[in-house]
Every structure is written in C-alpha cells, then in structure tokens.
Design a protein around this motif. Sequence first.
Motif, mmCIF file in Angstrom:
data_model
loop_
_atom_site.group_PDB
_atom_site.id
_atom_site.type_symbol
_atom_site.label_atom_id
_atom_site.label_comp_id
_atom_site.label_asym_id
_atom_site.label_seq_id
_atom_site.Cartn_x
_atom_site.Cartn_y
_atom_site.Cartn_z
ATOM 1 N N ALA A 150 40.793 35.144 40.534
ATOM 2 C CA ALA A 150 40.670 35.983 41.466
ATOM 3 C C ALA A 150 39.204 36.230 41.608
ATOM 4 N N VAL A 151 38.648 36.621 43.075
ATOM 5 C CA VAL A 151 37.392 37.317 43.130
ATOM 6 C C VAL A 151 37.558 38.746 43.300
ATOM 7 N N ASP A 152 37.077 39.230 42.194
ATOM 8 C CA ASP A 152 37.164 40.731 41.908
ATOM 9 C C ASP A 152 36.073 41.559 43.114
ATOM 10 N N ASP A 153 36.388 42.604 43.362
ATOM 11 C CA ASP A 153 35.299 43.401 44.226
ATOM 12 C C ASP A 153 34.788 42.797 45.335
ATOM 13 N N PHE A 154 35.533 41.785 46.089
ATOM 14 C CA PHE A 154 34.911 40.931 47.246
ATOM 15 C C PHE A 154 34.268 41.859 48.139
ATOM 16 N N LYS B 150 40.231 39.790 46.177
ATOM 17 C CA LYS B 150 40.524 41.036 46.148
ATOM 18 C C LYS B 150 39.495 42.063 46.618
ATOM 19 N N VAL B 151 39.838 42.589 47.943
ATOM 20 C CA VAL B 151 39.133 43.583 48.782
ATOM 21 C C VAL B 151 38.640 44.690 47.881
ATOM 22 N N VAL C 234 44.577 40.642 48.117
ATOM 23 C CA VAL C 234 45.218 41.821 47.257
ATOM 24 C C VAL C 234 43.898 43.103 47.687
ATOM 25 N N ALA C 235 44.667 44.020 47.958
ATOM 26 C CA ALA C 235 43.824 45.480 48.305
ATOM 27 C C ALA C 235 43.650 46.076 47.092
ATOM 28 N N GLU C 236 42.517 46.429 46.746
ATOM 29 C CA GLU C 236 42.142 47.422 45.505
ATOM 30 C C GLU C 236 42.096 48.858 45.994
#
Length: 938
Positions: A832-836, A855-856, A889-891
């Motif tokens: 997963a790409v975190d804090d894209f 992850k947006v 995925v929306a953070e």
Amino acid sequence: MLLTERSERTRTSSGGLGLAGARSEEFALLPLPAAPALLSTPDGIVVRATEQAAKLAGETTPAALIGCRLADLVTRDGPVSLLRARGGSYPVRPMSWPHIQDERLRVTVLVDVSDLADAGHDAAEAADGNERRWLIEAQRIAKVGSWVFYPETGELYRSPVLAEFLGDPGGQEAVGVTAMIDATHPDDVARAQQFYLDVLTAPEDELLEVELRDRRGKRVYLCTGRAEYNRAGRVERVQGTVQDVTEHRALERQLRDERRKLQDAQRIARLGTWEWNPRSGVMRLSNMLHEIIGKPANAPITFESYLDRVHPDDRGWVRRAWRPLIEEHDPIEVEHRYLRIDGTTRILRLHGTAITDADGQDVLVGTAQDVTEQRAVVTRMERSSQRFTDLVSITPVGIGLFDRAERLVDANDALCDLLGYQLEQLRGMTAKDITHPDEQNTGLPTPAENSGIRRRVPQRVLVRADGEPVYCELRTSASVQDDGTHFWLVVFQDITERRRAAEALRYQATHDDLTGLPNRTAVKDLLYQLLGRADSDRVAVLFCDIDNFKRVNDSLGHDAGDELLVALARRLEGGLPDGCTAARLSGDEFVIICSDIEAVGGVDSLANRVSGLLRTAVPVHGQLIRVSASIGAAVPDGSASGGEDLLRFADAAMFEAKGRGTGKVSLASPALMASADRQLHLEGQLREALNSDGLALHYQPVVDADGVVVTAEALVRWPHPDRGMLAPDAFLPVAEQGDLLRELDRWVLRTALREAATWPVRGGRPVGVAVNLAGLVPGGPEFVDAVADIVAETGISWDRVILELVETALVDLPSRTRHEMGELVSRGVRFAVDDFGTGYSSLARLKDLPAQIIKVDRRFVAGVGGDASDFAVARAVVDMARAMGRQCVAEGVETATQFHVLSGVGVDAYQGWLFSGAVPARDFRDLIARGPMTIPAA
C-alpha cells in the motif's frame, strides 16, 4: 683279577676305550663330587671316575674303571647292591642323578655300607659318616637331592639336600609320599601324583623323569625315579633324585628367546645367513634365507645353482663380483636381481667375508638381505623427486633455493620472471639484494613451526630489476640435500594485485561510495585518534544537514540528489582550512572534524565558513538548485566524552539549528548536551522495550461502503514506565537516530501478524492487517527473507498481510527491489502507498508505483466536501487507481459528508475517526465480533 678280566671284555665288546679316549678331555672338564663317584653315558659306560671311586674298587688309578659298564660294576644281590672290586664285593648304596651340565650323562655316587655286615661296627660307622658327609656335600654342589621309597611300609627317605629343597632342612629323613607331593606347586600336584603311580608300575631299571615346581613356583626341579623289584617280581623299593634345574631352564629360556629374537629380527629385516665351503662347493643357508629365495630348507644349494637363479642380465658381473672373495678372501658387497622358482623377481644385497673354522680351514660366510621393497621406495622417491623438480619448474609461483648464508643457489622460471632477472644473474644474490630498500626486514623469515597455531604469513617488499616494488608472501622451509647440505626452500607468492585490492577494499570500507569522502567508520577512527592526544580539548565536530534535500529527491529524482551531494562534497574538500576533514555519514548529512579549532579562528569562524560553502547554487540536471545547510557544532566539555558523544551532541545542535529555520548554526550548550543525554537514555529504554516486548499495538479499522471491517492498520504505542503511553511521534525520532527503525519494524510486523492470526472471522471473510514500514523496506538486506520468516512463524495467511510504505520509498526502485516485491506479491502479500499525494510527485507516476493499494492522504480528504480542488484531486486519484486495477483507501475520514462524497466517486474503503480511532488489541477483537459498523446518514 676278575674285575680286570671283566673290564677288558667290556671294553672290547663296547668299544668303550675308544669312546673314552675320543672325549676324555671333554669329560675331564665336567665336575664330580669329592666322593666315590662315576660318570656314565646313556648306555651305562663309565667315562670318568674319581680317585675315591678307584680306591673303593681296589684300583690304583681311576683310568682302570673307564670303559666298564656300570651294570657290571654294581650288581644287586637281593636287597643289597654290591661293588665288584679287585679284592672282592663290597656292599654299597648307589645314588644316581643327571649331570647338571649335560643331562645325557649320569652321576652315580657309591656309598660304602659294608659296616652294616661288619663286626667292627664303630670303625665302619665312622667311615659311613664320612661317606655320608661326602655324599651330602656332593649333592649340594650338584644341586641334587636323593630319595628312597619303600612301598611295603609306605616310608620315603629323603636326603638333607632334598629336605633343603623342600624348605624343611631340619626335618625328618623319613616322610610320607603325600608330604612330598604336597610340597609341589598346586598346578603340578596332578603330575606329581601321576609320576608316583608311573614309577610303581614301570619296568625294572626304567628311569622316569618329570619336571615340577616348588610350592611358590620360584624353583624348577627335575625329578627321576627307578623301581627295583625283588625275586618275587614285586617292587621292593623306588629310588630317585631331585635336581634343581632352575638356572639351567632359565638359561635355556634365555637362549630360546635370543634365538627367537634373532629369527624375528632376520624376518623383519628380510635377512638370512649363508656359509660356503669352496672346496666342496656346498652352501648352507639359514631358514630365513631359504624363505627369501623361495627354496625348501632341505634343497641342496651350490654356488652354481645360486648363480643359475641370478637374473641373466646380472649373472656375468655378479660372478666377477664374487672373485675377490673366492680368490683373495677380500670382503664383498653385491646387490642384484634374483629369480625365484615361483617366477617373482627379488633384489638381494649380499655381504661376504672369509673366516677360519675350528679345524683351521677357510670358510666363506655372509648375509643376504631382500631389499626389494627398499629399492622400490628409493625408486618412488627418485620419481617423486623428479616430479617435484618438474613441478617446481612449471609452477606459477616463484620458488628459490637459498644456502645457509641466504645466497640464492637456484630458482624456477616463475621467480626469474617475478624479479625480472635471468637465472645466472640471480645466482649468488642474497636475500637482502632482492629486497626493496624501504623494507625493514631484509632477511628470510624463519620456518613456521607446526604448532597448530595459525600464524600470519610473512610479507616482504622485493625489488625488480627495473626498480619496481613487488609485494610477496614468503613461505620458508628448512631442508637437507642428498649430500647433507642444509638449505632454505622459499616460496614467493606475488600478492601485489591482492594488496592493491585489499587497499581498495580498505578504502571502500572507510570512504563513501558516492562522494569519496570518509564515512562513519573513518570518522570514528579519526575521532578516536584525536581525542587520545594531549590537546584533545582543541578538537571540534560540525554536523551539517542539507536543508530541504528530500524535496530535491522527490521532485527531481535520486540521481539529481546524488549529483548535488557530490558537488557539495567537492566544495567542502576544496574550501576547508588545513587540519579539517570533511566526511559524509549518510543521506544528506556531512561532518566536519577539526583537529585544532584555535588554529582556524574558533568554532564560530569555522561554522560560518562551512555554512558559506554549503550555501550555494548548484546546476543539477539543467536546473540551478539553491541549497543551504543547518549546522550543529560541539567541542569536548572536559568530561570523558568520546567520539560518539561529540557526534551525538553536534547532531542535537544541528536539530536545534534546523528548528530555527534554514541555514542556521547552533553550538551544543550544556543544556543541549543534557537533552541529548536524555535522548540517549530514552534510546536505551527503547532498546530494552524492544528486547522485552515492552511495546504495544493499537489497531484502527478500515471499513468498506457497508461498514464491514476489511483490514486494520497496526499502530505502535509505548507504555513508558515513567511517562505513560507514548505515541509514535514521541519515540520514532529516537528510534531513527539510534538506528532502531529496522528492529522496530520487525517487532511490529511479528506482533501484528501473531495477534491478527487469532482474530475472529465473520461471514467467512478474515480481516487483513496493515503494517507501516520505515526501516525494513524493499531493497534492504534480507527484506524478503525477514518477511517470509515472520509470516511462517506466525502462521497467518499471506493474503491477509499488507505492507504500507510512504510514496517516496517506492519511487525509482531498481529492478532487483521490484523483483523482491513481486516475489512477495506472488505469494499473496499486498503493498500500500501511504499518504499518496504528499511526495511531490505527479499523478503520471501513479502507474509506476509497484503497489496494489493507494491510500489518499488525509489533507485531500479533509476538503472534499467544500474545496473543489481537493475534490478534483481525490476524484482523479480514484479514477486513475480504478483504471489501473488498484484499490483506493481514503485516510482521515471524520465526517458523514466526507464519507458520502468519497463513496460517490468510487473509493473502496475508509479509515478515520468517523468509524473508530486506534484501539487496543483486545478492544479491536470485540469490535470485529460486533459485526458491521454503523454508516452515518448524509
């Protein structure tokens, strides 16, 4: 007169005079008791007599008795034995035993017992006493005791000497047979009893013998016995002797042992003896020599038959080699091949010489040794020596032969090529002559002892003929030539290239690959040296961090960042004053070490100069990049600070400077040093918490559009014993500074997967678990193995594992790293790409990210309900992710409006306080068990 006539007849019929005359000198040497005694042969012929015996027989000389038969001289008349003398017959008691030096001969002592029938009893008794003393003394000399046994009465009379043998010198003369038998060794009692029975049943005059040991087994006795029968054919008495033959048997054993040892030695040495009488031509060989040549022991051997078996190629010169011995009696030594009857060929070495035998005749004697195996060994050694010589000549390493004065005697081609000389030029040169002038050790190294301890191979710098140095390892061995001359065998291994490679490796180990500056290892070594000096208080350390360097990497790529670092390194190298060393620790961190801060004008002056060098504009990839650096400085504070402490204090000062803005300089104050010490203490506590499972994990759920929990993100917490529950931002910087991120990631991954493996499953769909990685990242050492080992250890399914990485960690990955990630993806792992959207990258790069989940970042999510720009970015990211087959995925979803807007654009899953914050592991299990979460209305 009757005795004379009988003796003459006996001598004539038996040839006794001839026998006596033939060996009279030999018999004369045998001792006899000083008493009336006769010495007789096995057939009863008297061969020697004492003067007392001649006198008792009425003869003038003992010679008159020699040649007579003992049976004619002493006869039996009923119970009495009579000596037929010249003046008549006299009663005697004969005592007989084998001679101690020759058991084939018997000694018979005649005791005059005429007093038993003589009226003159007193005079006879005196004579009998004398005779008795003579007999006892004679028995002692001969080590012979006598005994007489009367079967009818059961009495056994023993002589005093026999009593002494039995250890009872003062005992009674008359004893029982049982007492005699009991005096023998326990192992010999049965044989003693059988001897007693055999004597009683043996024919008259048959002499029986047996050897017995005394009770202690120390002495050996030869026992004899003969039965005498009366006219009725019954045994009247048995008489015999007991002779101590211990020394005789010991001598026999010694002779047998010596003979056996000689035979064994000859057999081991394959050595036999021979004797040759040239007059008769007959050769006598020892049994060993018969065995060597392969002929039976009874086969006749002559010199000619021996030559017939000599190898045809050797026969001629072998015959000639024997002539000096045959003709001149000169000793010879001959070695030749011999053909055995069985067809095998042996090599014999013969020695011969001439001696004179007892008859004054010349006899040739010598030895013959089978040296076939020795010659085979010599041949193998010669061949091995030749092979060694050939090997030395063709081996690629230099080999030299030096005498004791270390002068070179010989060398192979490899050594000549190594040193650039011809062999004739090298010969005579000493070890010092071929050693480089700068080399302190000019002699040959001593040979290494085989002590089992690994020793460093000596090295020398030699000099070629053209003056060039050549580095060699020298292995020395002491040896001896065939002529006994001692020499040194030295192997020269050229290690010039290896030394250069080692120097290159040492350079790589202490220098940064990118910039060529000294690295952390070199910095530690340099500080250790400087702080060990007396003027260590003049040392200063500057810690420099390039401002906003991450933005350069993120926007222009790592190649651009590397180019910038190299350019700054060159500016530091060229602009620092003397006594200052620039080094690169890692990333964008540079360190300046000054050995004498006073010589450069003080800390402030040096810091400003370094700041000026790093505040510049650098052309990178066609763009002019303006950079600056935050600098922290530290000097020894008078305490026992080491190099690591100075680096740590300077690092802390740098962080303080960076907190005040870009391009700032800060000097480590006592308060800052104390704060750094506290950080170090906190780092130690964190290490202890990692080792003792002192950390904890909380989990924040990620739900789909129906509120079903699909995954959970593991977030680490630290229940600090003094400061309470600490969030990651309180200790992650400490972990980063202490190089603990990798170990922290391992702990979080292992703990999260172990706990997730026990979560309850609802609707047949297990909840996945996501772990953020910062130290254990793709491309790092053993990344794939570490993840695989933890998954196998915890037993969780691969498809439940999600590894979250920041966007910048996935940009410009090399092919090997992408391959490692692909290997894990093939097993079921998702990345997963975190804090894209925060990595200064364009949406065009989305397709290049090797991840399955996007992850947006929460900053875009926060404005989707009212900011058209944020909504546009979020929608673009979702559309591109869906088009590329990635999950979105929306953070940071915190309001119902955000949820419904994002749901409308197609977001797959949601994470945020709208549903739940991060909760402890036990509470999260309960959350899963309660089922889907409530979806708020718009």
